[in-house]
Design an enzyme around this catalytic site. Structure first.
Site, PDB file in Angstrom:
ATOM      1  N   ARG A 271       0.816  -1.210   0.000  1.00 34.38           N
ATOM      2  CA  ARG A 271       0.000   0.000   0.000  1.00 34.38           C
ATOM      3  C   ARG A 271       0.847   1.256   0.000  1.00 34.38           C
ATOM      4  O   ARG A 271       0.293   2.366  -0.049  1.00 34.38           O
ATOM      5  CB  ARG A 271      -0.881   0.010   1.247  1.00 34.38           C
ATOM      6  CG  ARG A 271      -2.336  -0.384   0.994  1.00 34.38           C
ATOM      7  CD  ARG A 271      -3.020  -0.418   2.340  1.00 34.38           C
ATOM      8  NE  ARG A 271      -4.438  -0.264   2.345  1.00 34.38           N
ATOM      9  CZ  ARG A 271      -5.302  -1.271   2.531  1.00 34.38           C
ATOM     10  NH1 ARG A 271      -4.878  -2.502   2.620  1.00 34.38           N
ATOM     11  NH2 ARG A 271      -6.585  -1.016   2.616  1.00 34.38           N
ATOM     12  N   ARG A 310     -21.659  -2.472   2.393  1.00 32.53           N
ATOM     13  CA  ARG A 310     -20.944  -3.564   3.055  1.00 32.53           C
ATOM     14  C   ARG A 310     -20.963  -3.366   4.568  1.00 32.53           C
ATOM     15  O   ARG A 310     -21.075  -4.329   5.328  1.00 32.53           O
ATOM     16  CB  ARG A 310     -19.500  -3.607   2.538  1.00 32.53           C
ATOM     17  CG  ARG A 310     -18.667  -4.719   3.135  1.00 32.53           C
ATOM     18  CD  ARG A 310     -17.333  -4.851   2.420  1.00 32.53           C
ATOM     19  NE  ARG A 310     -16.315  -3.946   2.962  1.00 32.53           N
ATOM     20  CZ  ARG A 310     -15.075  -3.818   2.458  1.00 32.53           C
ATOM     21  NH1 ARG A 310     -14.720  -4.509   1.378  1.00 32.53           N
ATOM     22  NH2 ARG A 310     -14.207  -3.008   3.010  1.00 32.53           N
TER      23      ARG A 310
HETATM   24  P1  AMP Z   1      -8.487  -3.569   4.131  1.00 36.97           P
HETATM   25  O1  AMP Z   1      -9.166  -4.726   4.753  1.00 36.97           O
HETATM   26  O2  AMP Z   1      -7.482  -3.981   3.095  1.00 36.97           O
HETATM   27  O3  AMP Z   1      -9.412  -2.504   3.651  1.00 36.97           O
HETATM   28  O4  AMP Z   1      -7.591  -2.896   5.276  1.00 36.97           O
HETATM   29  C1  AMP Z   1      -8.195  -2.327   6.423  1.00 36.97           C
HETATM   30  C2  AMP Z   1      -7.199  -1.497   7.195  1.00 36.97           C
HETATM   31  O5  AMP Z   1      -6.069  -2.309   7.584  1.00 36.97           O
HETATM   32  C3  AMP Z   1      -6.577  -0.342   6.422  1.00 36.97           C
HETATM   33  O6  AMP Z   1      -7.405   0.799   6.410  1.00 36.97           O
HETATM   34  C4  AMP Z   1      -5.303  -0.135   7.217  1.00 36.97           C
HETATM   35  O7  AMP Z   1      -5.551   0.530   8.426  1.00 36.97           O
HETATM   36  C5  AMP Z   1      -4.883  -1.537   7.567  1.00 36.97           C
HETATM   37  N1  AMP Z   1      -4.013  -2.118   6.497  1.00 36.97           N
HETATM   38  C6  AMP Z   1      -4.287  -3.183   5.713  1.00 36.97           C
HETATM   39  N2  AMP Z   1      -3.273  -3.430   4.856  1.00 36.97           N
HETATM   40  C7  AMP Z   1      -2.351  -2.480   5.103  1.00 36.97           C
HETATM   41  C8  AMP Z   1      -1.092  -2.177   4.537  1.00 36.97           C
HETATM   42  N3  AMP Z   1      -0.577  -2.894   3.509  1.00 36.97           N
HETATM   43  N4  AMP Z   1      -0.405  -1.129   5.040  1.00 36.97           N
HETATM   44  C9  AMP Z   1      -0.901  -0.402   6.064  1.00 36.97           C
HETATM   45  N5  AMP Z   1      -2.072  -0.625   6.608  1.00 36.97           N
HETATM   46  C10 AMP Z   1      -2.818  -1.647   6.163  1.00 36.97           C
END
Ligand code: AMP
Length: 372
Positions: A271, A310
């Site tokens: 990310r 969602r």
């Molecule tokens: P997601 O389920 O992919 O939408 O991720 C939810 C939350 O997890 C994000 O908003 C971040 O706070 C954290 N997160 C997930 N993947 C990452 C990543 N690669 N780098 C930093 N934070 C992450």
């Protein structure tokens, strides 16, 4: 890229046949220009590796000359050993001759030292050394090398007379050791709500890949109140990114837990630019790479709608509050979106229209996956 397999190892092309012939021609010219006009040099090729180089060099050398091969092998496997065998095959009288040694490659200089020792006793007029390749980083001697075709980094090479355990001498180009990637690794990319998780669930079955969603791993840790979970929670609740170091270490652990996987679908990782760089370096250490970033492209308005929808069932607090959703987009736009350029620069970016039915989108993604 064209790879060749010799025994158990893979090699990729490093110096083309055309480039080699240019190098050899210029080396022959250099030697000729350097020697006194009437001098008839005696070329000595050090077998086995130099036989192709010697043959080509001789045909590029325009003046009178004589030649012979001698044997003095020092290579076993892929590292240069300290043991050098004796010289075999020199029957000519070299008294008062200018001897030019033709070497295919000089690395540590052990063989070269042996050559200097041997020719000291032969009453020759002068000893000159011409080598096709030279590895300056590992050369440990002070002995002069008069003519160098090309300096190269310290990588094991084969082809054009050089071998790996006897194989590869017949390759017309020079090849460098590489490792053959075994995995199919895909970054499934897109802003929050693009459908990465949904699609990854289907695609992991279809392509027998392990799905790693960093968001899921964090949520699992939060639920189980682990140290990692507690650390990540404050960031996630605000819709901020979790710090790179924490996320990168976690991802590495997840990958290492699945060492036998045929490959991975990375969902929600990388990310940030430094996550992408860390991922490349981490995979490279394993002889693996990212086959492609496949991005779901969806307009932002539709994404907000999807996330709010969602949020009604996902139990995710970061899906229900529109200001948190906006902050996630802000994080995406400022830190994550640039990764498109990162993968595009590697020729590895594949955009896919992420609007439509789940099945249609799976179909579009599969068409890309099949080519990777
Ligand atoms: P997601 O389920 O992919 O939408 O991720 C939810 C939350 O997890 C994000 O908003 C971040 O706070 C954290 N997160 C997930 N993947 C990452 C990543 N690669 N780098 C930093 N934070 C992450």
């Amino acid at each position: 890229m064209k790879l060749v397999k010799l025994h158990d190892l893979y090699f990729k092309e490093f110096i083309s046949a055309e480039e080699i012939s240019t190098i050899v021609a210029s080396l022959a010219e250099q030697v000729q220009n350097d020697l006194p006009k009437k001098e008839v040099p005696f070329f000595i090729g050090i077998l086995n590796g130099c036989f192709v180089f010697t043959a080509d060099f001789l045909r590029q050398y325009k003046g009178d000359c004589e030649m012979s091969f001698v044997k003095l092998a020092s290579y076993e496997g892929t590292t240069s050993t300290e043991k050098v065998k004796n010289l075999i095959g020199l029957n000519e009288d070299l008294t008062d001759r200018t001897v030019v040694i033709l070497e295919d490659i000089i690395d540590t200089g052990t063989t070269l030292q042996e050559i200097y020792e041997i020719f000291k006793t032969k009453n020759i007029k002068e000893l000159k050394i011409a080598t096709l390749f030279y590895k300056p980083d590992v050369y440990r001697k002070e002995l002069p090398i008069n003519y160098v075709g090309k300096s190269i980094e310290d990588k094991f090479i084969v082809g054009y007379g050089l071998d790996y355990k006897g194989y590869g001498r017949n390759l017309p180009a020079i090849y460098q050791l590489t490792t053959q990637p075994k995995m199919k690794n895909i970054v499934l990319f897109g802003p929050p709500g693009a459908g990465k998780g949904t699609q990854a669930e289907v695609l992991k079955e279809k392509y027998n890949l392990v799905h790693i969603s960093t968001g899921e791993v964090f949520r699992f840790n939060i639920k189980n109140e682990t140290e990692l979970g507690l650390l990540a929670k404050t960031y996630m609740d605000a819709g901020d990114l979790v710090p790179d170091e924490v996320t990168i270490n976690m991802l590495k652990e997840e990958v290492n837990k699945n060492a036998d996987a045929a490959g991975f679908i990375f969902d929600g990782f990388p990310r940030t630019q430094s996550q992408a760089e860390a991922l490349d370096a981490f995979l490279a250490e394993k002889g693996e790479r990212i086959n492609g970033m496949v991005a779901l492209e969806v307009p932002e308005d539709l994404l907000v709608e999807r996330l709010l929808e969602r949020g009604k069932t996902s139990g995710r607090t970061d899906d229900t509050d529109e200001s948190k959703i906006r902050n996630r987009f802000n994080e995406y736009n400022t830190k994550t979106a640039v990764l498109k350029d990162f993968y595009e620069a590697q020729g590895n970016y594949y955009g896919v229209n992420g609007v439509g039915s789940i099945e249609d989108i799976t179909q579009r993604l599969s068409e890309v996956f099949d080519t990777l």
